[in-house]
Design an enzyme around this catalytic site. Structure first.
Site, PDB file in Angstrom:
ATOM      1  N   PRO A  48       0.795  -1.223   0.000  1.00 49.55           N
ATOM      2  CA  PRO A  48       0.000   0.000   0.000  1.00 49.55           C
ATOM      3  C   PRO A  48       0.829   1.275   0.000  1.00 49.55           C
ATOM      4  CG  PRO A  48      -0.123  -1.114   2.122  1.00 49.55           C
ATOM      5  CD  PRO A  48       0.524  -2.061   1.162  1.00 49.55           C
ATOM      6  N   ASN A  49       0.326   2.209  -0.767  1.00 54.14           N
ATOM      7  CA  ASN A  49       0.880   3.578  -0.867  1.00 54.14           C
ATOM      8  C   ASN A  49       2.172   3.662  -1.664  1.00 54.14           C
ATOM      9  OD1 ASN A  49      -1.201   4.882   0.749  1.00 54.14           O
ATOM     10  ND2 ASN A  49      -0.331   3.714   2.447  1.00 54.14           N
ATOM     11  N   ARG A  93       4.366  10.990  -2.349  1.00 51.77           N
ATOM     12  CA  ARG A  93       4.307  10.627  -0.943  1.00 51.77           C
ATOM     13  C   ARG A  93       5.624  10.962  -0.222  1.00 51.77           C
ATOM     14  NH1 ARG A  93       4.795   4.343   1.029  1.00 51.77           N
ATOM     15  NH2 ARG A  93       4.223   4.792   3.175  1.00 51.77           N
ATOM     16  N   TYR A 146      10.929   9.062   0.760  1.00 52.90           N
ATOM     17  CA  TYR A 146      10.810   8.017  -0.267  1.00 52.90           C
ATOM     18  C   TYR A 146      11.356   8.434  -1.626  1.00 52.90           C
ATOM     19  CZ  TYR A 146       7.865   5.686   3.176  1.00 52.90           C
ATOM     20  OH  TYR A 146       7.406   5.076   4.327  1.00 52.90           O
ATOM     21  N   ASN A 154       8.047  -5.804  -0.892  1.00 53.70           N
ATOM     22  CA  ASN A 154       7.967  -4.655   0.007  1.00 53.70           C
ATOM     23  C   ASN A 154       6.487  -4.551   0.381  1.00 53.70           C
ATOM     24  OD1 ASN A 154       7.851  -2.262   1.351  1.00 53.70           O
ATOM     25  ND2 ASN A 154       8.969  -1.063  -0.178  1.00 53.70           N
ATOM     26  N   ALA A 207       3.185  -0.873   4.681  1.00 50.54           N
ATOM     27  CA  ALA A 207       2.657  -0.855   6.056  1.00 50.54           C
ATOM     28  C   ALA A 207       2.221  -2.250   6.526  1.00 50.54           C
ATOM     29  CB  ALA A 207       1.495   0.129   6.144  1.00 50.54           C
ATOM     30  N   HIS A 244       4.255  -4.601   8.965  1.00 49.56           N
ATOM     31  CA  HIS A 244       4.249  -4.515  10.427  1.00 49.56           C
ATOM     32  C   HIS A 244       2.973  -5.068  11.060  1.00 49.56           C
ATOM     33  CE1 HIS A 244       7.448  -1.840   9.246  1.00 49.56           C
ATOM     34  NE2 HIS A 244       6.591  -1.025   8.651  1.00 49.56           N
ATOM     35  N   ASP A 280       1.598 -15.773   6.442  1.00 50.78           N
ATOM     36  CA  ASP A 280       1.063 -17.130   6.222  1.00 50.78           C
ATOM     37  C   ASP A 280       1.047 -17.492   4.745  1.00 50.78           C
ATOM     38  OD1 ASP A 280       0.735 -17.562   8.912  1.00 50.78           O
ATOM     39  OD2 ASP A 280      -1.439 -17.262   8.921  1.00 50.78           O
ATOM     40  N   GLU A 331      12.933  -9.585   1.315  1.00 48.33           N
ATOM     41  CA  GLU A 331      12.158  -8.409   1.742  1.00 48.33           C
ATOM     42  C   GLU A 331      12.952  -7.136   1.450  1.00 48.33           C
ATOM     43  OE1 GLU A 331      11.732  -8.402   6.005  1.00 48.33           O
ATOM     44  OE2 GLU A 331      10.181  -6.836   5.969  1.00 48.33           O
ATOM     45  N   HIS A 350      12.783  -2.709   1.824  1.00 49.64           N
ATOM     46  CA  HIS A 350      12.158  -1.446   2.215  1.00 49.64           C
ATOM     47  C   HIS A 350      13.008  -0.309   1.686  1.00 49.64           C
ATOM     48  CE1 HIS A 350       9.267  -3.472   4.667  1.00 49.64           C
ATOM     49  NE2 HIS A 350      10.251  -4.241   5.111  1.00 49.64           N
ATOM     50  N   LEU A 351      12.354   0.683   1.138  1.00 44.42           N
ATOM     51  CA  LEU A 351      13.085   1.842   0.609  1.00 44.42           C
ATOM     52  C   LEU A 351      13.827   2.574   1.733  1.00 44.42           C
ATOM     53  CD1 LEU A 351      10.139   3.031  -1.615  1.00 44.42           C
ATOM     54  CD2 LEU A 351      12.369   2.343  -2.519  1.00 44.42           C
ATOM     55  N   ARG A 353      13.379   4.250  12.187  1.00 42.95           N
ATOM     56  CA  ARG A 353      12.210   5.138  12.157  1.00 42.95           C
ATOM     57  C   ARG A 353      11.387   4.922  13.431  1.00 42.95           C
ATOM     58  NH1 ARG A 353       9.363   4.755   6.460  1.00 42.95           N
ATOM     59  NH2 ARG A 353       8.187   6.475   7.440  1.00 42.95           N
ATOM     60  N   ARG A 378       7.562   0.544  13.362  1.00 42.14           N
ATOM     61  CA  ARG A 378       8.061   0.003  12.078  1.00 42.14           C
ATOM     62  C   ARG A 378       9.189  -1.004  12.289  1.00 42.14           C
ATOM     63  NH1 ARG A 378       5.601   3.401   8.197  1.00 42.14           N
ATOM     64  NH2 ARG A 378       5.263   5.463   9.089  1.00 42.14           N
TER      65      ARG A 378
HETATM   66  C1  DQA Z   1       8.253   0.964   3.616  1.00 46.62           C
HETATM   67  C2  DQA Z   1       8.372   1.203   5.132  1.00 46.62           C
HETATM   68  C3  DQA Z   1       7.036   0.969   5.813  1.00 46.62           C
HETATM   69  O1  DQA Z   1       7.167   1.165   7.217  1.00 46.62           O
HETATM   70  C4  DQA Z   1       6.007   1.935   5.275  1.00 46.62           C
HETATM   71  O2  DQA Z   1       4.737   1.682   5.867  1.00 46.62           O
HETATM   72  C5  DQA Z   1       5.915   1.911   3.797  1.00 46.62           C
HETATM   73  C6  DQA Z   1       7.142   1.815   3.018  1.00 46.62           C
HETATM   74  C7  DQA Z   1       9.548   1.302   2.873  1.00 46.62           C
HETATM   75  O3  DQA Z   1       9.669   0.911   1.715  1.00 46.62           O
HETATM   76  O4  DQA Z   1      10.430   1.959   3.435  1.00 46.62           O
HETATM   77  O5  DQA Z   1       4.856   2.100   3.219  1.00 46.62           O
HETATM   78  O6  DQA Z   1       7.979  -0.393   3.398  1.00 46.62           O
END
Ligand code: DQA
Length: 146
Positions: A9-10, A17, A22, A73, A76, A79, A86, A97, A99-100, A106, A110
């Site tokens: 998401p997002n 954003r 990011y 990735n 959110a 977490h 699962d 995995e 994460h940017l 942070r 997170r």
């Molecule tokens: C994220 C880190 C997460 O905590 C956050 O909710 C994101 C992006 C990252 O790529 O740094 O949406 O996964």
């Protein structure tokens, strides 16, 4: 070798954003970057993005038999989502995995990742380059059959 790259998401809001966190490049730029990096490595990488937890679970389930590994990735949902953990366990495909941002540096909420309980490796805080590193990690795990 075929890889499914899942963004949660997002991440479709990249560029708009919180650009200080990011970056200013958008999701289309991320997809293009992943495509270039995959091609350099002789990998096919399909990108999937969803804001919906259930759709991510379904994408992971449907990767079985179609992909050699997953880069994820979960944003959110990282977490919060036992369902995504699962699903990864259900298909048992190699997963890395990404994460940017550096989620360990942070907010407290997170710092815990359900995805980390399954993923072979977690790459944080390297921006787009983290996805290239994740492809390398998957090649190391799976071996490039392309
Ligand atoms: C994220 C880190 C997460 O905590 C956050 O909710 C994101 C992006 C990252 O790529 O740094 O949406 O996964």
């Amino acid at each position: 070798m075929k890889v499914l790259v899942i963004n949660g998401p997002n991440l479709n809001m990249l560029g708009v954003r919180e650009p200080d966190l990011y970056g200013r490049r958008d999701y289309a730029a991320l997809v293009a970057f992943i495509g270039e990096q995959a091609a350099k490595r002789g990998i096919v990488a399909d990108c999937f993005q969803s804001n919906s937890e259930g759709d991510i679970v379904t994408a992971i389930q449907q990767a079985l038999g179609k992909y050699d590994g997953i880069v994820i990735n979960a944003a959110a949902y990282t977490h919060t989502s036992v369902a995504i953990l699962d699903a990864l366990k259900s298909v048992a495909l190699p997963a890395v995995e990404v994460h940017l941002t550096d989620i360990s540096a942070r907010e407290e909420f997170r710092r815990f990742s359900f995805v980390s309980l399954y993923a072979s490796k977690t790459i944080c805080g390297k921006g787009f380059d983290g996805y290239a590193e994740a492809l390398d990690a998957l090649v190391g795990i799976v071996g490039n059959k392309a």
